[in-house]
Every structure is written in structure tokens, then in C-alpha cells.
Write a protein that holds these residues in place. Structure first.
Motif, PDB file in Angstrom:
ATOM      1  N   ASP A  46      -1.900   7.633  -1.864  1.00 18.88           N
ATOM      2  CA  ASP A  46      -0.477   7.297  -1.896  1.00 18.88           C
ATOM      3  C   ASP A  46       0.096   7.718  -3.241  1.00 18.88           C
ATOM      4  OD1 ASP A  46       1.988   5.629  -2.321  1.00 18.88           O
ATOM      5  OD2 ASP A  46       1.433   4.871  -0.348  1.00 18.88           O
ATOM      6  N   ARG A  96       3.444   0.928  -5.811  1.00 23.79           N
ATOM      7  CA  ARG A  96       2.663   0.427  -4.676  1.00 23.79           C
ATOM      8  C   ARG A  96       1.180   0.346  -5.039  1.00 23.79           C
ATOM      9  NH1 ARG A  96       4.031   3.717   0.021  1.00 23.79           N
ATOM     10  NH2 ARG A  96       5.773   2.260   0.181  1.00 23.79           N
ATOM     11  N   ALA A 133       0.666  -2.521  -7.571  1.00 26.41           N
ATOM     12  CA  ALA A 133       0.869  -3.821  -6.927  1.00 26.41           C
ATOM     13  C   ALA A 133      -0.339  -4.172  -6.065  1.00 26.41           C
ATOM     14  CB  ALA A 133       2.142  -3.794  -6.083  1.00 26.41           C
ATOM     15  N   ALA A 134      -0.788  -3.214  -5.279  1.00 31.63           N
ATOM     16  CA  ALA A 134      -1.950  -3.468  -4.428  1.00 31.63           C
ATOM     17  C   ALA A 134      -3.197  -3.703  -5.273  1.00 31.63           C
ATOM     18  CB  ALA A 134      -2.163  -2.301  -3.473  1.00 31.63           C
ATOM     19  N   CYS A 161      -4.604 -12.589  -1.570  1.00 33.51           N
ATOM     20  CA  CYS A 161      -4.384 -11.356  -2.336  1.00 33.51           C
ATOM     21  C   CYS A 161      -4.861 -10.130  -1.568  1.00 33.51           C
ATOM     22  CB  CYS A 161      -5.096 -11.437  -3.682  1.00 33.51           C
ATOM     23  SG  CYS A 161      -4.347 -12.603  -4.835  1.00 33.51           S
ATOM     24  N   GLY A 207      -2.591  -9.266   1.169  1.00 29.77           N
ATOM     25  CA  GLY A 207      -1.441  -8.586   0.572  1.00 29.77           C
ATOM     26  C   GLY A 207      -1.734  -7.125   0.281  1.00 29.77           C
ATOM     27  N   VAL A 208      -2.922  -6.839  -0.230  1.00 26.22           N
ATOM     28  CA  VAL A 208      -3.322  -5.448  -0.483  1.00 26.22           C
ATOM     29  C   VAL A 208      -3.260  -4.645   0.807  1.00 26.22           C
ATOM     30  CG1 VAL A 208      -5.263  -3.943  -1.102  1.00 26.22           C
ATOM     31  CG2 VAL A 208      -4.780  -5.985  -2.467  1.00 26.22           C
ATOM     32  N   ILE A 220       0.393  -4.056   1.834  1.00 23.40           N
ATOM     33  CA  ILE A 220       1.069  -3.114   0.945  1.00 23.40           C
ATOM     34  C   ILE A 220       0.577  -1.686   1.156  1.00 23.40           C
ATOM     35  CG2 ILE A 220       1.291  -2.410  -1.483  1.00 23.40           C
ATOM     36  CD1 ILE A 220       1.336  -5.439  -2.174  1.00 23.40           C
ATOM     37  N   MET A 221      -0.726  -1.525   1.263  1.00 22.74           N
ATOM     38  CA  MET A 221      -1.295  -0.170   1.283  1.00 22.74           C
ATOM     39  C   MET A 221      -1.399   0.452   2.667  1.00 22.74           C
ATOM     40  SD  MET A 221      -1.823   0.999  -1.696  1.00 22.74           S
ATOM     41  CE  MET A 221      -2.803   2.429  -1.255  1.00 22.74           C
ATOM     42  N   ARG A 256       4.029   2.894   8.271  1.00 22.16           N
ATOM     43  CA  ARG A 256       5.364   3.132   7.710  1.00 22.16           C
ATOM     44  C   ARG A 256       5.990   4.313   8.429  1.00 22.16           C
ATOM     45  NH1 ARG A 256       2.721   1.000   3.279  1.00 22.16           N
ATOM     46  NH2 ARG A 256       4.007  -0.413   2.097  1.00 22.16           N
TER      47      ARG A 256
END
Length: 111
Positions: free
Chosen positions: A56, A61, A64-65, A97, A100-101, A104-105, A109
Motif C-alpha cells: 500500500d 494507513r 496507523a495499521a 488492535c 483494527g489492523v 485498515i489494511m 476498497r
């Protein structure tokens, strides 16, 4: 294959950053000297390089991940290296967490 590559890079980055921070900690707080500090600084630099290899292209991103990976990885490092025993709240927080990873990843999308 890119998800597996990404996960591998996150694990490598965690090893470099957490290991580097631990080495600096040992060098300073445990008085183990400049060799530990220097090795820690080199490992922290390697972390910065490894992070750029993620498939990515979005810096925010990736970082954050990686924050979630760092949280969980720090607990694992503490268990393996320092004899730390996380309680259920540590484990629940680390699970959040890592979820969340994944969101996010790896969430689908549109362009």
C-alpha cells in the motif's frame, strides 16, 4: 499473495522496531553499554526501511495499521524476552488492535 507479503513485512517491522527499542532500553536502563544502544539504533533504522516496502502506498494507513501490530507485538516480546504475563485486558486490547489492523489494511476498497 500481497496480503501474506504485507503481514510478513509487518512482522519484520515489529521485530526491528520492538527489538531496537529493547536494545536501546537495555543499553541505557540496564547499563549494557554502547554496543546495545548502537545495535538498537540500527534496528530502529531498519524498521523505517521495512515499512516502506508495504504494498500500500499510503504512509498514514501503513503507520496507523502498524500501531496495532506494535501493541500486540510488544506484549508478545515482553512475554518471550522479559517474562511479562499479560492479563485478560492486555489480550483483549491487543485483539482489538489487530482487528483494527485488518480493517485498515485489508478491507475491500473501491478505487
Amino acid at each position: 499473495m500481497s496480503v501474506l507479503r504485507s503481514i510478513g513485512l509487518f512482522l519484520l517491522a515489529a521485530l526491528a522496531e520492538i527489538g531496537g527499542a529493547w536494545l536501546v532500553w537495555q543499553g541505557i536502563r540496564e547499563h549494557r553499554g554502547l554496543l546495545f544502544i548502537g545495535a538498537g539504533v540500527a534496528a530502529l533504522g531498519a524498521y523505517g526501511f521495512v515499512a516502506t516496502l508495504q504494498p500500500d502506498a499510503n504512509f498514514g494507513r501503513i503507520l496507523a495499521a502498524y500501531g496495532g501490530v506494535f501493541v500486540a507485538g510488544s506484549l508478545v516480546w515482553g512475554m518471550l524476552v522479559d517474562g511479562f504475563r499479560p492479563d485478560r485486558w492486555d489480550l483483549i486490547g491487543a485483539t482489538f488492535c489487530l482487528v483494527g489492523v485488518a480493517v485498515i489494511m485489508y478491507a475491500p476498497r473501491s478505487a
